[in-house]
Design a protein around this motif. Sequence first.
Motif, short mmCIF file in Angstrom:
data_model
loop_
_atom_site.label_atom_id
_atom_site.label_comp_id
_atom_site.label_asym_id
_atom_site.label_seq_id
_atom_site.Cartn_x
_atom_site.Cartn_y
_atom_site.Cartn_z
N SER A 11 0.84 -1.19 0.00
CA SER A 11 0.00 0.00 0.00
C SER A 11 0.87 1.23 0.00
O SER A 11 1.86 1.31 0.73
CB SER A 11 -0.90 0.00 1.23
N GLN A 13 0.74 5.78 -0.88
CA GLN A 13 -0.07 6.95 -1.19
C GLN A 13 0.19 7.40 -2.62
O GLN A 13 1.27 7.12 -3.20
CB GLN A 13 0.24 8.08 -0.22
N THR A 91 -4.19 0.95 -8.74
CA THR A 91 -4.56 -0.09 -7.80
C THR A 91 -5.03 -1.33 -8.54
O THR A 91 -5.95 -1.25 -9.37
CB THR A 91 -5.65 0.40 -6.84
N THR A 123 -1.94 -1.33 -3.83
CA THR A 123 -3.04 -0.44 -3.47
C THR A 123 -2.50 0.98 -3.34
O THR A 123 -1.57 1.22 -2.58
CB THR A 123 -3.69 -0.86 -2.15
N VAL A 124 -3.08 1.90 -4.10
CA VAL A 124 -2.65 3.30 -4.08
C VAL A 124 -3.80 4.14 -3.55
O VAL A 124 -4.88 4.17 -4.13
CB VAL A 124 -2.25 3.78 -5.48
N SER A 125 -3.56 4.83 -2.45
CA SER A 125 -4.61 5.65 -1.84
C SER A 125 -4.41 7.12 -2.20
O SER A 125 -3.28 7.58 -2.38
CB SER A 125 -4.60 5.47 -0.33
#
Length: 126
Positions: A11, A13, A91, A123-125
């Motif tokens: 994960s 950002q 993502t 997963t890219v937030s």
Amino acid sequence: QVHLVESGGGSVQAGGSLRLSCAVSGYTPLGYNMAWFRAAPGKQREGVARINLGTTNIAYTDSVKGRFTISLDDAGNTVFLEMTSLKPEDTAMYYCAARPTYPGTNWADRTVWKYWGQGTLVTVSS
């Protein structure tokens, strides 16, 4: 038989970076082709990048050009995908793929690839 094992997902950002690795075992002589695919939730698996062992002939899908880099280690036993400036739309589950001959212009079509790894999740937030 070729065996592929991906690692390096996680994960991060938006704007961050990750490096994925694909450990390759089995018979993969010069001329073999390797690729990274991804499957976002609810979407089909799509080609991200391709590389040819020996010639380092490389191709990328348009959405990752300038941000992702596919490469090999010196022995040709590991395929990397360096991902920078990551976006939430990156993502996906990322898969390594292999085939013994050049895939041609259809390289981004998952059906032309013979061997697959189990995948690693990115997963890219925002």
